[in-house]
Structure formats: structure tokens, C-alpha cells
Motif scaffolding. Sequence first.
Motif, PDB file in Angstrom:
ATOM      1  N   GLU A 163      -4.643   3.511  -1.448  1.00  0.00           N
ATOM      2  CA  GLU A 163      -3.770   2.410  -1.841  1.00  0.00           C
ATOM      3  C   GLU A 163      -3.148   2.641  -3.208  1.00  0.00           C
ATOM      4  O   GLU A 163      -1.942   2.432  -3.397  1.00  0.00           O
ATOM      5  CB  GLU A 163      -4.565   1.107  -1.843  1.00  0.00           C
ATOM      6  CG  GLU A 163      -3.739  -0.109  -2.236  1.00  0.00           C
ATOM      7  CD  GLU A 163      -4.563  -1.375  -2.265  1.00  0.00           C
ATOM      8  OE1 GLU A 163      -4.020  -2.437  -1.919  1.00  0.00           O
ATOM      9  OE2 GLU A 163      -5.756  -1.303  -2.638  1.00  0.00           O
ATOM     10  N   ARG A 172       0.809  -1.221   0.000  1.00  0.00           N
ATOM     11  CA  ARG A 172       0.000   0.000   0.000  1.00  0.00           C
ATOM     12  C   ARG A 172       0.842   1.270   0.000  1.00  0.00           C
ATOM     13  O   ARG A 172       0.312   2.372  -0.146  1.00  0.00           O
ATOM     14  CB  ARG A 172      -0.919   0.019   1.224  1.00  0.00           C
ATOM     15  CG  ARG A 172      -1.963  -1.055   1.185  1.00  0.00           C
ATOM     16  CD  ARG A 172      -2.759  -1.081   2.464  1.00  0.00           C
ATOM     17  NE  ARG A 172      -3.058  -2.459   2.826  1.00  0.00           N
ATOM     18  CZ  ARG A 172      -3.381  -2.861   4.028  1.00  0.00           C
ATOM     19  NH1 ARG A 172      -3.443  -1.988   5.021  1.00  0.00           N
ATOM     20  NH2 ARG A 172      -3.650  -4.118   4.266  1.00  0.00           N
ATOM     21  N   LEU A 187      -8.299  -1.666   4.796  1.00  0.00           N
ATOM     22  CA  LEU A 187      -8.079  -2.687   3.781  1.00  0.00           C
ATOM     23  C   LEU A 187      -7.632  -4.011   4.392  1.00  0.00           C
ATOM     24  O   LEU A 187      -7.543  -5.017   3.683  1.00  0.00           O
ATOM     25  CB  LEU A 187      -7.037  -2.200   2.771  1.00  0.00           C
ATOM     26  CG  LEU A 187      -7.488  -1.024   1.898  1.00  0.00           C
ATOM     27  CD1 LEU A 187      -6.310  -0.493   1.085  1.00  0.00           C
ATOM     28  CD2 LEU A 187      -8.628  -1.427   0.983  1.00  0.00           C
ATOM     29  N   GLY A 190      -1.664   4.267   1.302  1.00  0.00           N
ATOM     30  CA  GLY A 190      -2.609   3.382   1.968  1.00  0.00           C
ATOM     31  C   GLY A 190      -2.403   3.220   3.457  1.00  0.00           C
ATOM     32  O   GLY A 190      -3.239   2.611   4.122  1.00  0.00           O
ATOM     33  N   HIS A 193     -12.251   6.494   3.169  1.00  0.00           N
ATOM     34  CA  HIS A 193     -11.807   6.058   1.846  1.00  0.00           C
ATOM     35  C   HIS A 193     -12.576   6.761   0.738  1.00  0.00           C
ATOM     36  O   HIS A 193     -13.690   7.253   0.938  1.00  0.00           O
ATOM     37  CB  HIS A 193     -12.020   4.549   1.683  1.00  0.00           C
ATOM     38  CG  HIS A 193     -11.365   3.712   2.736  1.00  0.00           C
ATOM     39  ND1 HIS A 193     -10.076   3.233   2.611  1.00  0.00           N
ATOM     40  CD2 HIS A 193     -11.822   3.255   3.929  1.00  0.00           C
ATOM     41  CE1 HIS A 193      -9.764   2.514   3.684  1.00  0.00           C
ATOM     42  NE2 HIS A 193     -10.814   2.518   4.495  1.00  0.00           N
TER      43      HIS A 193
END
Length: 337
Positions: free
Chosen positions: A281, A105, A264, A286, A305
Motif C-alpha cells: 500500500e 492503494r 486490506l 496495494g 504482505h
Amino acid sequence: MSAPPHSDPATEPIPRRPRRRGRPRWFWALVLGLAAAGAVLPDLLGADRYFPFAQLIAFRPLSVGAVAVVAVLAALVTALHRRFWPVPVLLALIALIGAALVLPRTMADPAPAGSRTLKVLALNVYEGEADVDSLAALIRAEDPDIVSVPEAGGRYAGELEELISPLGYSVESSVSHRTADVRGNTVAWSDRLGEVRTRVDENTRFHAIEATGGGLGDLRFVAFHSVAPVPSSVGQWREDLGQVQQWCSAGGPAVVAGDFNATLDHSVFRNAMAGCSDAGETTGNGLAGTWPTFAPEWMGPQIDHVLSNQGIAAESFDVHLVPGTDHRAIVTTLRLP
């Protein structure tokens, strides 16, 4: 020739039992290994769908670092007591697997193609407590095309509209001013997008609001908020995240932005967002923490996000502090194919 003397049983030495030296090392390897795996890898077996793993997995990057440190200390112990070797070996293996899941990430994907851009800002305003003047100033500075504001009901939306309407923005909330701000999602869009239509989606506990039409074309923009996976709400959290599938796997292009209360590292979230990419990401950001604001950015989980599907990809991702909320604002520019 005389016979050998008979031995006296009373004077015979008692045979010693062999020492089982392997037990302690394997015991500690098992105990520490299970603890490390529970903190770092619960999603591999779907345990992160339940308490307390739904909470632990959010901090996997920190857990990986902690397990790596313990593995090094165990290796130092092994230098003095070689039979202790299973402990550092097992811990190092778990840390390496966790690092392999986390570190990608930090590496950005190739720059996306596309001639059109859509700039998105998202901020959870913490039950409508975020300083509305500061949010308006951020909107003025960043000039996003569209804004997702979780935990903003009609009251907060009205205050925000007074400040950004002169900047050329329209504002709509999923709940009225009579409902607590924490229950609502608000979307604001620039007049550059033209005649945008909105629709409230009541399938989630905190009603999402969709924006379509105008300059968005056939793209569906969703301001989204999931409940947090506290012990009493883990089931509802799974249901809320499950609704993300309807946008990520839909037939048309979609952008879903807001507070997902998931990282994630959560298998529930990864399954729900199948078909979508994550702006943090894909830009190599990320691991930029968006919550809580009292923790350094590198320490907190990224639970806010911007997701997009069908070739819509992020080319930038930044976080900003806004007084009065425990979330960082995220600003990303998306390239539309």
C-alpha cells in the motif's frame, strides 16, 4: 322539466385502480443494491468476519468494477425507461464508495527517510512444493537481508539451506522435518545480520518464527502464516490474524512478513495490523495480486504482505513468479528510522 334519467348500475364503468408503477423499480433497486453492497461493502458492518463475506471481500477491486459495469448498463436502460433510475443511482453510489476505499492503494506515500535499509523477501512455498532451486536463484539475484517462507518445515528448510548456505545465509524452521511442510514457517537471514536468534511462537495454528538480535538490533522480524478463511476455518483465521496485534502494537519495532490470507479490505486484518503500515500500500502497489499465480496480477487479491511499525516504511515492492507454488514472491526494501 323532466328529472334526469337514473343511471343503470349495470352500465356504469368500473373504476380503475391506479397503477403502482414505482414498485418494480424500487424492488430491483433493493435487490441489486443489497447484492452489490454484500460483495463490495460487507466490511463496513463487520460481516466480512463470517462466511461467505470473508471470501467475497477479498475480491473487492473486481467487485467494484463489476458493479460499475452493471450501473452503466442500468443507466442505458434508464434512457429508455426513466422510472428505472433508482437502480443505476444506487449501484453507482456503491461503486463510488468501493472505489474510494480501493484506489488510494495505487498512490505511493512520500519516499521514506532513514539511512539503513532492510531488504525482505517472502514466499509461500505451497506445502513445500515450490521449486527450491528457483527460490534459491531468486535469493541469489535479489540478495535479501532476511526471508520469510510460509509452508516450509524442516524438510524444505534443509533443502533450501544446502543451496543458500554457500551464499552466506542461515536457515531455521518453526517445525522439524518430521512435521508436514504446510505446518511450518521458515526464516533465512544473511550473515550480514550477524548473530541472529530465533524463537518459535506457538500462538498461531501455523507456528510463526521470530528473529531478533544481531544486526536486527531491537527489531523483531516475524515469519507468519495464517489459515485460509474457508468455511470450516473462519474462526481460526480470525484468531490467527488477531495475533498480529502483538507485534504491530508492541513497544518495539517489528516487521511481520508472510501469507496472511487476508487483504486490506478485510476489517479483521485492518484491526489486527493497527500500528503497522503495509509495504504494498505505501509504495502504491496495494492492488498487485499475489495469489493465485494462474490469474493475472491485476485480478488476484494481495494476501501476502510485509508489515512494519514505528516509522519503518517501504521504499520498493515487487512480485516474482516461482515455479511450483500458487503464490507470488514479494520483495520489498524497508527504510529503518
